[in-house]
Write a protein that holds these residues in place. Sequence first.
Motif, mmCIF file in Angstrom:
data_model
loop_
_atom_site.group_PDB
_atom_site.id
_atom_site.type_symbol
_atom_site.label_atom_id
_atom_site.label_comp_id
_atom_site.label_asym_id
_atom_site.label_seq_id
_atom_site.Cartn_x
_atom_site.Cartn_y
_atom_site.Cartn_z
ATOM 1 N N GLU A 101 0.844 -1.196 0.000
ATOM 2 C CA GLU A 101 0.000 0.000 0.000
ATOM 3 C C GLU A 101 0.877 1.242 0.000
ATOM 4 N N ALA B 132 0.129 5.043 0.823
ATOM 5 C CA ALA B 132 -0.960 5.886 1.324
ATOM 6 C C ALA B 132 -0.464 7.308 1.546
ATOM 7 N N ASP B 133 -1.312 8.287 1.230
ATOM 8 C CA ASP B 133 -0.937 9.678 1.499
ATOM 9 C C ASP B 133 -2.102 10.418 2.151
ATOM 10 N N SER C 61 -9.845 6.496 -2.207
ATOM 11 C CA SER C 61 -9.466 7.890 -2.063
ATOM 12 C C SER C 61 -10.650 8.757 -1.683
ATOM 13 N N THR D 254 -5.039 5.961 -1.089
ATOM 14 C CA THR D 254 -4.235 4.766 -0.869
ATOM 15 C C THR D 254 -4.295 3.912 -2.122
ATOM 16 N N TRP E 49 -3.216 0.284 -3.701
ATOM 17 C CA TRP E 49 -2.772 -1.009 -3.180
ATOM 18 C C TRP E 49 -2.857 -2.120 -4.216
#
Length: 279
Positions: free
Chosen positions: A195, A197-198, A250, A257, A259
């Motif tokens: 993943e 992720a932000d 999102s 994220t 994945w």
Amino acid sequence: TLRILLATVLDGRDTPKGIAITVQDITRETELNEAKSQFISNVSHELRTPLFNIKSIIETIQEFGNNLPVESQQEFLMTANQETDRLTRLVNDVLDLARLESGRSYQFEAIDLSQAIEQTLRTYQLNAQNKGISLVKESTPELPLIRGNYDLLLQVFTNLVGNALKFTPEGGKVTIRAYHLHPQADLAAQAVRIEVADTGMGIAPEDQPKIFERFVRVENRVHTLEGTGLGLCIVNDIVQKHESQIHVISEVGVGSTFWFDLPVHIPETLDVMLAEAAT
Ligand code: ADP
């Protein structure tokens, strides 16, 4: 779109016996061809723009060179340099995409993902610090080896983390996660979940399916924050080459994220090796 083919059917002595009608559904083929022409026209436009700008700057300096104030000269050269970088990014992305779609085969082997993650962190740590974003890794302590191509997977991490940093404001966080899924199951059912992720600007629900599309809508995205609009197409191609699928979750203003899962490497048994040697 339907393609209708008519053919006269002849008997053994070339006398017409009847007519054969074939109907083919070529909607998908037509769509792909249209998308391809659109892509080529977008790329041509994107290549010509920086080339035109660089040429104009060279001509201006050639013509007015010493009569220009030093600051203007510096500014012109800086713009030419930025345009050259833009051109380089675009050419690299187009070549990567062409190579991925050329059908060439890539060597797949046992890969240590933590190494690829560490390499990505090293590449971006300074960039993250400069932007005031914390870039961290969360991982199952002992990740199993997975089956894949190291260089391709490194490119996936690079593109995803690059995007995450690009679309996250100061004070945000970007996390690369790697988890061992189903560690108790058969090797064939085990996987590693990756993943990225932000806590960035997020992607509107209606745009989420579009961002991975190959050839399509590149132009709308090209000018956003120095992107080429091809990064996620490349990610999508590479993840598919690993017989997996990229997903995004999102929310606008909250973050995104990305994945996907990768199958763990199964050491070959003697039987498989003998069978391969025999073919
Ligand atoms: P680009 O070179 O424009 O970044 P990509 O194919 O990598 O092209 O991404 C396509 C678009 O998807 C981006 O222009 C942006 O609008 C959106 N996008 C990708 N990653 C993120 C992210 N982490 N957060 C928000 N938007 C994103």
